[in-house]
Write an enzyme that holds these catalytic residues in place. Structure first.
Site, PDB file in Angstrom:
ATOM      1  N   ASP A 122      -1.944  11.007  -5.282  1.00 57.77           N
ATOM      2  CA  ASP A 122      -2.434  12.151  -5.852  1.00 57.77           C
ATOM      3  C   ASP A 122      -3.452  13.038  -4.996  1.00 57.77           C
ATOM      4  O   ASP A 122      -3.720  12.790  -3.992  1.00 57.77           O
ATOM      5  CB  ASP A 122      -3.181  11.456  -6.904  1.00 57.77           C
ATOM      6  N   VAL A 151      -1.197  14.395   2.091  1.00 60.16           N
ATOM      7  CA  VAL A 151       0.026  14.321   1.585  1.00 60.16           C
ATOM      8  C   VAL A 151      -0.130  13.849   0.085  1.00 60.16           C
ATOM      9  O   VAL A 151      -1.096  13.096  -0.406  1.00 60.16           O
ATOM     10  CB  VAL A 151       1.000  13.240   1.988  1.00 60.16           C
ATOM     11  N   GLU A 203       0.948  -1.085  -0.053  1.00 60.46           N
ATOM     12  CA  GLU A 203      -0.199   0.099  -0.050  1.00 60.46           C
ATOM     13  C   GLU A 203       0.814   1.107  -0.031  1.00 60.46           C
ATOM     14  O   GLU A 203       1.871   1.228   0.711  1.00 60.46           O
ATOM     15  CB  GLU A 203      -0.839   0.275   1.302  1.00 60.46           C
ATOM     16  N   ASP A 211      -4.927   5.008   5.848  1.00 58.64           N
ATOM     17  CA  ASP A 211      -5.551   6.265   6.237  1.00 58.64           C
ATOM     18  C   ASP A 211      -6.492   6.037   7.467  1.00 58.64           C
ATOM     19  O   ASP A 211      -6.055   5.588   8.446  1.00 58.64           O
ATOM     20  CB  ASP A 211      -6.142   7.142   5.220  1.00 58.64           C
TER      21      ASP A 211
HETATM   22  P1  5GP Z   1      -8.173   4.467   3.677  1.00 57.64           P
HETATM   23  O1  5GP Z   1      -8.913   5.358   4.288  1.00 57.64           O
HETATM   24  O2  5GP Z   1      -9.118   3.186   3.183  1.00 57.64           O
HETATM   25  O3  5GP Z   1      -7.181   3.585   4.610  1.00 57.64           O
HETATM   26  O4  5GP Z   1      -7.412   4.982   2.570  1.00 57.64           O
HETATM   27  C1  5GP Z   1      -8.223   5.115   1.425  1.00 57.64           C
HETATM   28  C2  5GP Z   1      -7.213   5.792   0.284  1.00 57.64           C
HETATM   29  O5  5GP Z   1      -7.362   7.276   0.474  1.00 57.64           O
HETATM   30  C3  5GP Z   1      -5.864   5.587   0.360  1.00 57.64           C
HETATM   31  O6  5GP Z   1      -5.552   4.361  -0.481  1.00 57.64           O
HETATM   32  C4  5GP Z   1      -5.411   6.680  -0.831  1.00 57.64           C
HETATM   33  O7  5GP Z   1      -5.474   6.202  -1.968  1.00 57.64           O
HETATM   34  C5  5GP Z   1      -6.263   7.615  -0.210  1.00 57.64           C
HETATM   35  N1  5GP Z   1      -5.651   8.470   0.859  1.00 57.64           N
HETATM   36  C6  5GP Z   1      -5.836   8.664   2.175  1.00 57.64           C
HETATM   37  N2  5GP Z   1      -5.029   9.537   2.859  1.00 57.64           N
HETATM   38  C7  5GP Z   1      -4.391  10.080   1.795  1.00 57.64           C
HETATM   39  C8  5GP Z   1      -3.492  11.189   1.761  1.00 57.64           C
HETATM   40  O8  5GP Z   1      -3.101  11.715   2.729  1.00 57.64           O
HETATM   41  N3  5GP Z   1      -3.171  11.494   0.490  1.00 57.64           N
HETATM   42  C9  5GP Z   1      -3.418  10.992  -0.679  1.00 57.64           C
HETATM   43  N4  5GP Z   1      -3.001  11.467  -1.835  1.00 57.64           N
HETATM   44  N5  5GP Z   1      -4.358   9.934  -0.610  1.00 57.64           N
HETATM   45  C10 5GP Z   1      -4.759   9.483   0.570  1.00 57.64           C
HETATM   46 MG    MG Z   2      -6.052   7.853  -3.805  1.00 57.07          MG
END
Ligand code: 5GP
Ligand code: MG
Length: 181
Positions: free
Chosen positions: A165, A159, A105, A109
């Site tokens: 992105d 970030v 990964e 987040d």
């Molecule tokens: P999750 O919340 O399911 O752990 O993360 C979901 C997705 O949100 C990540 O795989 C990523 O694509 C996007 N994401 C989460 N935090 C960030 C961040 O700080 N920056 C970016 N660019 N994408 C994020």
């Molecule tokens: Mg993304």
């Protein structure tokens, strides 16, 4: 504007983790994984799109034989916040039954995506599964299984760069940038 910053119409981004720091972390993770998987021919499963650069760099730090495949998920949501639902866009092509799987990964987040991926891949009955993420939002992420290999713990901030992105922009940047806007 200093050269470790750039601006869009709405946000200012500053370097948080440099290319050199990323390289060091990737080297460390490659060493850890090479020791752990010696003789096991693991298969890396990169999560698209965000992990494409990380996977490419990480496998080049492997000193043991390994294979590579990808899985793509989508989350409905806007540029900075996921909507809390995950769907499978493209499954892996490889047969994972009885394989040692390493899920790669870019960032964890909320933990929702990696939990979805784990549940999905477990159905394929791998011999083992472990998780590597370049970035972990440690205070925020909720996962009920270990994330064994982490590049950097970061706070609850947004970030971009090195695969990550903002509405599909900035994936190509060599450093990781943060915005507080
Ligand atoms: P999750 O919340 O399911 O752990 O993360 C979901 C997705 O949100 C990540 O795989 C990523 O694509 C996007 N994401 C989460 N935090 C960030 C961040 O700080 N920056 C970016 N660019 N994408 C994020
Ligand atoms: Mg993304």
């Amino acid at each position: 504007m200093p050269d470790n910053q750039f601006k869009t119409e709405t946000h200012t981004f500053s370097v948080m983790i440099s290319e050199q720091e990323i390289r060091k972390a990737v080297q460390r993770l490659g060493k850890e994984l090479s020791q752990k998987y010696a003789g096991k021919n693991p298969i890396f499963v990169g999560i698209l799109n965000g992990s494409f650069l990380f996977v490419a760099d990480l496998v080049r730090e492997m000193s043991v034989e390994c294979e590579i495949d990808f899985l793509k998920i989508g989350s409905y949501g806007n540029a900075m916040h996921s909507a809390g639902t995950v769907r499978l866009d493209k499954d892996v092509s490889a047969q994972l039954t009885d394989r040692h799987v390493i899920v790669v990964e870019d960032i964890i987040d909320s933990g929702l995506s990696v939990t979805f991926i784990r549940n999905h891949l477990m159905e394929k009955k791998p011999a083992s599964m472990s998780f590597v993420t370049l970035l972990l939002k440690k205070e925020k992420a909720v996962v009920d299984f270990p994330i064994e290999h982490v590049g950097f713990d970061i706070g609850n901030e947004f970030v971009v760069g090195y695969g990550l992105d903002f509405a599909q922009r900035f994936r190509h940047l060599k450093d990781i940038y943060v915005t507080y806007d």
